[in-house]
Write an enzyme that holds these catalytic residues in place. Structure first.
Site, PDB file in Angstrom:
ATOM      1  N   SER A   1       7.072  -0.037   9.323  1.00  0.00           N
ATOM      2  CA  SER A   1       8.013   0.153   8.082  1.00  0.00           C
ATOM      3  C   SER A   1       7.379   0.873   7.053  1.00  0.00           C
ATOM      4  O   SER A   1       6.216   1.053   6.904  1.00  0.00           O
ATOM      5  CB  SER A   1       8.781  -1.025   7.469  1.00  0.00           C
ATOM      6  OG  SER A   1       7.487  -1.737   6.791  1.00  0.00           O
ATOM      7  N   LYS A   2       8.155   1.551   6.060  1.00  0.00           N
ATOM      8  CA  LYS A   2       7.665   2.180   4.938  1.00  0.00           C
ATOM      9  C   LYS A   2       6.836   1.235   4.019  1.00  0.00           C
ATOM     10  O   LYS A   2       5.726   1.674   3.547  1.00  0.00           O
ATOM     11  CB  LYS A   2       8.899   2.661   4.217  1.00  0.00           C
ATOM     12  CG  LYS A   2       8.611   3.132   2.884  1.00  0.00           C
ATOM     13  CD  LYS A   2       9.702   3.539   1.798  1.00  0.00           C
ATOM     14  CE  LYS A   2       9.592   3.588   0.143  1.00  0.00           C
ATOM     15  NZ  LYS A   2       8.237   4.030  -0.046  1.00  0.00           N
ATOM     16  N   ARG A   3       6.997   0.009   3.940  1.00  0.00           N
ATOM     17  CA  ARG A   3       6.247  -0.856   3.456  1.00  0.00           C
ATOM     18  C   ARG A   3       4.901  -0.997   3.921  1.00  0.00           C
ATOM     19  O   ARG A   3       3.894  -0.917   3.264  1.00  0.00           O
ATOM     20  CB  ARG A   3       6.974  -2.425   3.148  1.00  0.00           C
ATOM     21  CG  ARG A   3       7.269  -2.806   1.983  1.00  0.00           C
ATOM     22  CD  ARG A   3       7.777  -4.185   1.921  1.00  0.00           C
ATOM     23  NE  ARG A   3       9.275  -4.176   2.319  1.00  0.00           N
ATOM     24  CZ  ARG A   3       9.740  -5.116   3.070  1.00  0.00           C
ATOM     25  NH1 ARG A   3       9.155  -6.103   3.524  1.00  0.00           N
ATOM     26  NH2 ARG A   3      10.972  -4.951   3.406  1.00  0.00           N
TER      27      ARG A   3
ATOM     28  N   GLY B   1       3.094   1.498   5.687  1.00  0.00           N
ATOM     29  CA  GLY B   1       2.633   2.789   5.144  1.00  0.00           C
ATOM     30  C   GLY B   1       2.254   2.615   3.609  1.00  0.00           C
ATOM     31  O   GLY B   1       0.928   3.135   3.396  1.00  0.00           O
ATOM     32  N   ASP B   2       3.008   1.879   2.612  1.00  0.00           N
ATOM     33  CA  ASP B   2       2.540   1.901   1.187  1.00  0.00           C
ATOM     34  C   ASP B   2       1.545   1.086   1.172  1.00  0.00           C
ATOM     35  O   ASP B   2       0.624   1.381   0.439  1.00  0.00           O
ATOM     36  CB  ASP B   2       3.956   1.288   0.471  1.00  0.00           C
ATOM     37  CG  ASP B   2       4.967   2.367   0.348  1.00  0.00           C
ATOM     38  OD1 ASP B   2       4.723   3.615   0.728  1.00  0.00           O
ATOM     39  OD2 ASP B   2       6.150   1.872  -0.209  1.00  0.00           O
TER      40      ASP B   2
END
Ligand code: GLU
Length: 511
Positions: free
Chosen positions: A265-267, A269-270
């Site tokens: 998920s984007k999380r 990646g962050d």
């Protein structure tokens, strides 16, 4: 394969395209090209509530950046099946819904939101799976329970309705997935899905199946999250009498978090510092930034290559593939069934391989830009800058790192790696440097070879081993402990600059 291969990428414009979606597009592209077929882009925007402005443009720009070009469809020129945006195809779905009602495969349902909630609450209270299905439909307000007159009255009255698929009871639906093999679902685990709404919009299921049929799609290659929808789609093909042209299904494995537990998920990646989207995206509502591969400095060829390997492998040791080579090597039977863990170091590694392959001419402008910012662009010519590129590109993973790694070619170092100085500077060093300066001054040609000969001579004279001095010599010339071959660096910065740096070290460094 006798049927012409036609595949599609059918994203919904609900936000930025996740790299999992890009991989789906890529595999479709590879499959189409491998079989000399067609690859089209269809925009599935029937769910207006989830529409996000800019998302469609984002998807197309991403595919173009990566070279995943379609042969027809949105963004790539219309083909004979235009329009390719489902909202523009709206008028054609009604007839198909009506066809299913006429053949007894679907029915009108007039239940209000409150009535549906009441049904669900009732079933939940008695611990039964709360769904609109072969059992519950008999207790609801639909064209199977209401009289024909009542149904007509409601329709004439303009009452809102939906058209639901009439699932057969307790039937085993089996089909052969190109990646998973035979899969089977029982209809008692499914519900009577809505196919069409009285506002004239089809749902995903109806529009997707009708369009795949009309656009003569031979293979549906899509993410695993659509596998639970596939039995309904199979039943729809049967209900329409299109079974003989039903596409083959291939459901791709999920992209997993680096740790392997759950969807990437984007999380993630962050949290771990890597992009999960192809391009930067700013959410139009929250202004939140999702970072993209392009802006993070990845080359499109590297992104294609790394995505190809997330869920597929060629069965050989070869890891670097151009898009054209991927087309040749690709096959669905080498796509794995299990999820593919994202590996950020591997992603970087792929980029590094492609940066190394860049020509000096292609890299030089990146370096010139940095020189411009440092107001040094007028002090160095193109040839010099290209040579620096050729020496440094082995050392970097991203083109934007080139300045950081090559500064010392342009600026005399002001600081030295302390640790190396501490460890390697000895009482003998000043004399050695003095001799080196004298020897360098006497050289009329200053090349890698002449420098090395002079260097060896000075070492011998001072009875110093090469291994004891080489790293210190590097730090004196460049300020830092690592880099390209040292004598090549000296040759490139030239005789007078090399001597300047030796003299500076002699006067400024003391133990
Ligand atoms: N519109 C669906 C999506 O957003 C397409 C699924 C399919 O390929 O059937 O992924």
């Amino acid at each position: 394969m006798d049927r012409r291969v036609r595949v599609r990428f059918a994203p919904s414009p609900t936000g930025p395209l996740h790299i999992g979606g890009v991989r789906t597009a890529l595999y479709n592209y590879l499959f189409a090209h491998k079989h000399g077929g067609d690859f089209l882009i269809r925009i599935e925007d029937t769910d207006q509530t989830r529409f996000v402005p800019g998302a469609e443009e984002y998807i197309i720009e991403s595919l173009k950046w990566l070279g995943i070009e379609a042969s027809e469809g949105i963004g790539f020129g219309d083909g004979k099946h235009a329009p390719y945006r489902q909202s523009e195809r709206k008028p054609m779905y009604r007839d198909f819904a009506m066809q299913l009602i006429a053949s007894g495969h679907a029915y009108y349902a007039f239940d209000t939101a409150e009535e549906l909630d009441a049904m669900r609450d009732r079933l939940k209270a008695s611990n039964v799976d709360a769904k609109y299905d072969a059992i519950t439909r008999g207790t609801m307000k639909n064209s199977l329970t209401l009289s024909e007159d009542e149904v007509k009255r409601r329709l004439d009255n303009g009452d809102t309705y939906v058209v639901r698929f009439k699932l057969p009871r307790k039937e085993e639906v089996k089909f052969e997935d190109e990646i998973r093999g035979w899969v089977s679902f029982n209809t008692n685990q499914m519900d009577d899905k809505v196919l069409y709404k009285s506002d004239g919009m089809p749902t995903y299921h109806l529009a997707n199946v009708v369009d795949d049929y009309l656009m003569q799609i031979s293979h549906v290659i899509r993410g695993e999250e659509w596998l639970p929808s596939a039995p309904l789609h199979v039943l729809l093909y049967r209900a329409f009498g299109w079974e003989n042209v039903m596409p083959k299904f291939a459901h791709l494995p999920l992209l997993l978090k680096p740790e392997g537990n759950g969807k990437l998920s984007k999380r993630d990646g962050d949290r771990l510092g890597f992009p999960v989207f192809p391009l930067n995206w700013i959410d139009p509502n929250t202004q939140e930034l999702s970072s993209g591969y392009r802006e993070a400095g990845y080359l499109p060829e590297a992104v294609v290559n790394l995505l190809a390997f997330l869920g597929w492998n060629p069965g050989t040791q070869q890891e670097l593939f151009t898009l054209e080579e991927l087309v040749q090597a690709f096959s669905l039977d080498r796509v794995s069934k299990s999820g593919a863990k994202f590996d950020q170091n591997k992603a970087k590694w792929f980029n590094q391989q492609y940066v190394r392959q860049l020509s000096d001419e292609a890299l030089a402008p990146v370096l010139f830009k940095a020189l411009e910012q440092a107001e040094l662009n007028n002090s160095f010519n193109e040839e010099f800058v290209r040579k620096v590129c050729s020496l440094v590109k082995e050392k970097i993973s991203f083109t934007k790192e080139i300045w950081e790694y090559s500064k010392y070619f342009f600026i005399t170092p002001k600081e030295y790696d302390e640790q190396v100085i501490k460890k390697k500077w000895t009482d003998k060093t000043p004399q050695l440097l003095t001799d080196l300066i004298t020897d360098f001054e006497q050289l009329t040609i200053f090349t890698q070879e002449t420098i090395e000969t002079a260097y060896q001579k000075a070492l011998a004279k001072n009875e110093i081993q090469g291994k004891d001095f080489l790293q210190l010599f590097r730090v004196i010339l460049t300020g830092v402990a690592g880099g390209p071959p040292l004598f090549e660096i000296a040759a490139l910065i030239g005789k007078s600059e090399s001597i300047t740096r030796l003299k500076q070290a002699l006067t400024t460094i003391s133990k």
